[in-house]
Design a protein around this motif. Structure first.
Motif, PDB file in Angstrom:
ATOM      1  N   MET A 294      37.028  53.066  40.182  1.00  0.00           N
ATOM      2  CA  MET A 294      36.311  51.976  41.066  1.00  0.00           C
ATOM      3  C   MET A 294      37.454  51.159  41.414  1.00  0.00           C
ATOM      4  SD  MET A 294      32.928  50.859  38.867  1.00  0.00           S
ATOM      5  CE  MET A 294      33.934  50.092  37.586  1.00  0.00           C
TER       6      MET A 294
ATOM      7  N   CYS B 237      26.696  47.600  36.631  1.00  0.00           N
ATOM      8  CA  CYS B 237      26.956  48.913  36.212  1.00  0.00           C
ATOM      9  C   CYS B 237      26.600  49.495  35.252  1.00  0.00           C
ATOM     10  CB  CYS B 237      28.438  49.496  36.324  1.00  0.00           C
ATOM     11  SG  CYS B 237      29.324  49.189  38.013  1.00  0.00           S
TER      12      CYS B 237
ATOM     13  N   ASP C 240      38.029  50.450  36.628  1.00  0.00           N
ATOM     14  CA  ASP C 240      38.456  49.841  37.593  1.00  0.00           C
ATOM     15  C   ASP C 240      39.932  49.979  37.596  1.00  0.00           C
ATOM     16  OD1 ASP C 240      38.995  48.168  39.616  1.00  0.00           O
ATOM     17  OD2 ASP C 240      38.861  46.315  38.505  1.00  0.00           O
TER      18      ASP C 240
ATOM     19  N   LYS D  91      34.522  49.861  46.101  1.00  0.00           N
ATOM     20  CA  LYS D  91      33.660  48.512  46.259  1.00  0.00           C
ATOM     21  C   LYS D  91      33.728  47.994  47.689  1.00  0.00           C
ATOM     22  CE  LYS D  91      34.852  47.671  41.319  1.00  0.00           C
ATOM     23  NZ  LYS D  91      35.572  46.380  40.482  1.00  0.00           N
TER      24      LYS D  91
END
Length: 510
Positions: free
Chosen positions: A103, A41, A76, A126
């Motif tokens: 994410m 990323c 995340d 994801k």
């Protein structure tokens, strides 16, 4: 096991113009505990022109938030040491301007809804592809740039006179600035509602001049001033020979500002049959000139304004409901001046400055004049205020504007509030006004009403004659003290001298 960003056969995107061309590069923070995902990323963001930083845990993310301003955060939801949603709360308090992209490989409707509710700007599931991540970063960069420009515009409007000569710091104007700073960068139709004289056209120009197409034409159209027989030709244009007198073709106003802005002022005055044609033109983005067999494309943004209650007109059948909905995508209410009287000192200073540049003279307000301006309700709003000050500047005999230099209706309204009675120069109100002022000044004063009233109680006299009698009676009973007489009558000293000159009265006659 965490999923990684997948490769794609599509060519890698070119660097982001918003990131690469800005005066200060946008910063991206990637918070993920999976090293391959985190590094991938960061690498993709860096290739698109962003400055990047990374964190691998809840605690590392907290530390990264303290290292300076961050524009975009890839976060995340599953992190060592704490929940991503919990960290999102901290991001909102420490970096409120940052755009957060969640994410997670554990995508559920509940987690997505909760993340958006707490403040996330976007959501990535994801595994995601390079193109998906790039597109998401582009959207975030555009939004971040939009937010920055909107904030700068709002600040510029707040601290001074932004584009369009808008002036004011009152809560009502602050609210208007917040909305203006957002709609200026869109292309949606805007409906401006407000009383006559509130400055609807100034607001429309502000929207245009602060938008992305400021260099394009701005075309104001007064729908109420167009001749009924020529409205269709003016709006849509006509071809040569379309009607008697059409010696040449003419481009309609709607098509005369390609890529710019058309401002339809007093839209409520448009006849119903023209409302139907205007609605079709806005829906199809094209117009058919009068007498033509072809259509002409239109690309201008539409801003409309009215001082009427369009919703009531829709209910009564005088305005098309579908056109109202088409124009009312964003609605802006321009506050009347009586709701933002705190702005009057700023407005008056701005008007005096402009007049000073025009005629080369400097002006200032006497205390009684400023009290008058703050006390009056201004039914004509800013336009009435501007005209009143221009009149005072034209009539004053010096650089100081006094109460008596302003229109009579303002003075009378001020007298009503000051004394709770009739206007200064009504016969019945003279004694009440004078008695009140006499008590304040500590000097006795005989009944002026008897002195100023006509000998025949049934006779009708012009107001100008009553005014003359009131002035002369006051001066005679004060032994010619002009300053005291002006104060008692609630007029400026210069106005009193001018009146005496008009009457041809010398000091010896008082």
């Amino acid at each position: 096991m965490q999923a990684h960003p997948q490769s794609t056969t599509a060519a890698r995107r070119t660097p982001l113009p918003l990131a690469a061309k800005s005066s200060q590069l946008l910063r991206v923070l990637v918070i993920d505990d999976d090293p391959p995902v985190r590094h991938a990323c960061a690498e993709i963001a860096r290739s698109l022109g962003f400055l990047t930083d990374t964190a691998d845990s809840f605690a590392a993310g907290q530390t990264a938030l303290t290292r300076g301003a961050i524009d975009i955060i890839l976060l995340d939801l599953k992190l060592p040491g704490g929940s991503g949603l919990l960290l999102l709360d901290e991001i909102r308090s420490r970096q409120p301007a940052a755009i957060v992209i969640i994410m997670t490989a554990f995508a559920t409707v509940n987690s997505a809804v909760e993340a958006i509710r707490v403040g996330a700007g976007d959501y990535l599931t994801k595994p995601f592809t390079l193109d998906e991540l790039s597109a998401t970063l582009e959207r975030a960069a555009q939004r971040r740039s939009f937010d920055t420009e909107a904030r700068c515009l709002r600040d510029r409007l707040r601290i001074g006179r932004g584009m369009g000569e808008l002036v004011g710091h009152s809560p009502a104007m602050e609210k208007l600035y917040r909305i203006l700073s957002k709609v200026a960068f869109t292309t949606h139709p805007v409906l401006l509602l407000g009383e006559s004289g509130t400055g609807k056209e100034l607001v429309a120009r502000c929207i245009h001049l602060n938008g992305p197409h400021a260099s394009k034409p701005f075309v104001p159209v007064d729908c109420g001033a167009l001749a009924p027989t020529l409205i269709e030709s003016e709006l849509f244009g006509h071809v040569k020979g379309a009607f008697t007198g059409a010696g040449r073709a003419k481009t309609g106003l709607l098509a005369s500002a390609p890529g710019g802005t058309v401002f339809l002022d007093e839209i409520g005055e448009l006849p119903l049959d023209l409302q139907t044609k205007l609605l079709r033109a806005l829906q199809e983005k094209e117009v058919r000139p009068v007498g033509a067999t072809h259509t002409v494309p239109i690309s201008a943004r539409i801003l409309a304004a009215t001082n009427r209650d369009l919703e009531a007109m829709v209910e009564s059948g005088r305005f098309r409901k579908d056109l109202f909905f088409r124009l009312n995508v964003v609605k802006l209410r321009i506050p009347p001046l009586r709701e933002r009287k705190k702005d009057i000192p700023l407005l008056t200073a701005h008007i005096l400055e402009r007049l000073g540049h025009t005629n080369g003279h400097g002006y200032a307000f006497a205390e009684d004049a400023m009290h008058l301006l703050m006390d009056y309700d201004w039914p004509g709003n800013v336009r009435e205020l501007e005209h009143a000050i221009e009149r005072a500047c034209a009539l004053t005999s010096g650089p100081i504007l006094h109460l008596g230099d302003f229109p009579t209706q303002l003075q009378n309204a001020h007298a009503h509030r000051e004394w709770g009675g009739d206007p200064v120069f009504s016969v019945s109100g003279i004694s009440a006004a004078a008695a009140s002022q006499s008590a304040t000044l500590g000097s006795p004063l005989p009944n002026l009403a008897a002195s100023a009233a006509p000998a025949d109680p049934g006779a009708v006299q012009p107001i100008a004659e009553l005014e003359k009698q009131a002035i002369l009676a006051t001066l005679r009973q004060l032994n010619g003290d002009k300053l005291m007489a002006a104060r008692l009558l609630g007029i400026g000293k210069t106005t009193l001298y001018r009146k005496l000159k008009e009457y041809g009265v010398s000091d010896d006659e008082l």
